[in-house]
Design a protein around this motif. Sequence first.
Motif, PDB file in Angstrom:
ATOM      1  N   HIS A 112      42.893  -8.974 -10.308  1.00  0.00           N
ATOM      2  CA  HIS A 112      42.041  -9.890 -11.265  1.00  0.00           C
ATOM      3  C   HIS A 112      42.843 -10.010 -12.733  1.00  0.00           C
ATOM      4  CE1 HIS A 112      38.874 -10.893  -8.491  1.00  0.00           C
ATOM      5  NE2 HIS A 112      38.600  -9.549  -8.211  1.00  0.00           N
ATOM      6  N   LEU A 113      43.343  -8.694 -12.811  1.00  0.00           N
ATOM      7  CA  LEU A 113      43.905  -8.735 -14.273  1.00  0.00           C
ATOM      8  C   LEU A 113      45.210  -9.577 -14.107  1.00  0.00           C
ATOM      9  CD1 LEU A 113      44.630  -7.012 -16.973  1.00  0.00           C
ATOM     10  CD2 LEU A 113      45.961  -5.702 -15.738  1.00  0.00           C
ATOM     11  N   LEU A 114      45.925  -9.744 -13.342  1.00  0.00           N
ATOM     12  CA  LEU A 114      47.215 -10.889 -12.991  1.00  0.00           C
ATOM     13  C   LEU A 114      46.491 -12.169 -13.061  1.00  0.00           C
ATOM     14  CD1 LEU A 114      49.517  -8.984 -10.711  1.00  0.00           C
ATOM     15  CD2 LEU A 114      49.729  -9.170 -13.306  1.00  0.00           C
ATOM     16  N   SER A 115      45.443 -12.494 -12.429  1.00  0.00           N
ATOM     17  CA  SER A 115      44.758 -13.547 -12.467  1.00  0.00           C
ATOM     18  C   SER A 115      44.309 -13.931 -13.840  1.00  0.00           C
ATOM     19  CB  SER A 115      43.475 -13.703 -11.502  1.00  0.00           C
ATOM     20  OG  SER A 115      43.872 -13.606 -10.224  1.00  0.00           O
ATOM     21  N   LEU A 116      43.829 -13.110 -14.711  1.00  0.00           N
ATOM     22  CA  LEU A 116      43.551 -13.397 -16.005  1.00  0.00           C
ATOM     23  C   LEU A 116      44.763 -13.829 -16.749  1.00  0.00           C
ATOM     24  CD1 LEU A 116      41.382 -13.318 -18.358  1.00  0.00           C
ATOM     25  CD2 LEU A 116      41.982 -10.790 -18.742  1.00  0.00           C
ATOM     26  N   TYR A 117      45.713 -13.134 -16.561  1.00  0.00           N
ATOM     27  CA  TYR A 117      47.057 -13.659 -17.228  1.00  0.00           C
ATOM     28  C   TYR A 117      47.180 -15.139 -17.081  1.00  0.00           C
ATOM     29  CZ  TYR A 117      48.938  -9.511 -19.326  1.00  0.00           C
ATOM     30  OH  TYR A 117      48.978  -8.312 -20.297  1.00  0.00           O
ATOM     31  N   LEU A 118      47.227 -15.465 -15.797  1.00  0.00           N
ATOM     32  CA  LEU A 118      47.455 -16.892 -15.356  1.00  0.00           C
ATOM     33  C   LEU A 118      46.419 -17.854 -15.969  1.00  0.00           C
ATOM     34  CD1 LEU A 118      48.703 -16.576 -11.733  1.00  0.00           C
ATOM     35  CD2 LEU A 118      50.003 -16.922 -13.788  1.00  0.00           C
ATOM     36  N   ILE A 119      45.182 -17.473 -15.854  1.00  0.00           N
ATOM     37  CA  ILE A 119      44.265 -18.445 -16.418  1.00  0.00           C
ATOM     38  C   ILE A 119      44.466 -18.546 -17.901  1.00  0.00           C
ATOM     39  CG2 ILE A 119      41.661 -18.270 -17.100  1.00  0.00           C
ATOM     40  CD1 ILE A 119      41.174 -16.753 -14.396  1.00  0.00           C
ATOM     41  N   GLU A 120      44.882 -17.563 -18.772  1.00  0.00           N
ATOM     42  CA  GLU A 120      45.056 -17.682 -19.985  1.00  0.00           C
ATOM     43  C   GLU A 120      46.400 -18.368 -20.335  1.00  0.00           C
ATOM     44  OE1 GLU A 120      45.432 -13.526 -21.526  1.00  0.00           O
ATOM     45  OE2 GLU A 120      43.253 -13.354 -21.699  1.00  0.00           O
TER      46      GLU A 120
END
Length: 184
Positions: A112-120
């Motif tokens: 989910h942390l890596l997903s947050l980077y992609l979302i941003e």
Amino acid sequence: MEQFDQSLEVFMNNVGWLAPFLFVLLHLVRPLLFIPVIAVCIAGGYLFGFFEGAFLSFIGLTLMSWISYILVNKFPKFQKRMARLKDKIFPDRTLSVPQVMILRIMPFVHFHLLSLYLIEMTKSLKEYMIISALGLIAPAIIYTAFGRAISQFPWYLTLSMFILLVVVFSFIEKWQNSRPDSNL
């Protein structure tokens, strides 16, 4: 790990045609059960073979990415928690898309942390899902095909592979920072 594989195989054999659906569902509940991605992908290769296991893992991981997007955008507390984790693990650091894709291959980096980077980094759900799905192809294939072998490698070979990924990650960061159009 071996006991998990055996238990999963017996369960999947008993459910028959529902096995692929339940395997994808396992990917979705995996974070709640604290099961590493690599363990589920290894099980997929063991239960379904390389091609079907990799395909089902890709579907499960892609659905998990979609759920991550929903969690971040619909639940502010979850987003704040991930942002705090991001500040703790990668303080004052901006990652590029290639770096996030390299980190997705590393087995113990928070999904989910890596997903947050992609979302941003993305402007819409569609753009996020395309980039996220592209970044999930390698882990699904590598974990399914080589995960079992990697888990049986001697510690020094596993460490060498991890160091290689860190070097590639660092190289991408330096290369991105040296480019004038480093907004990827």
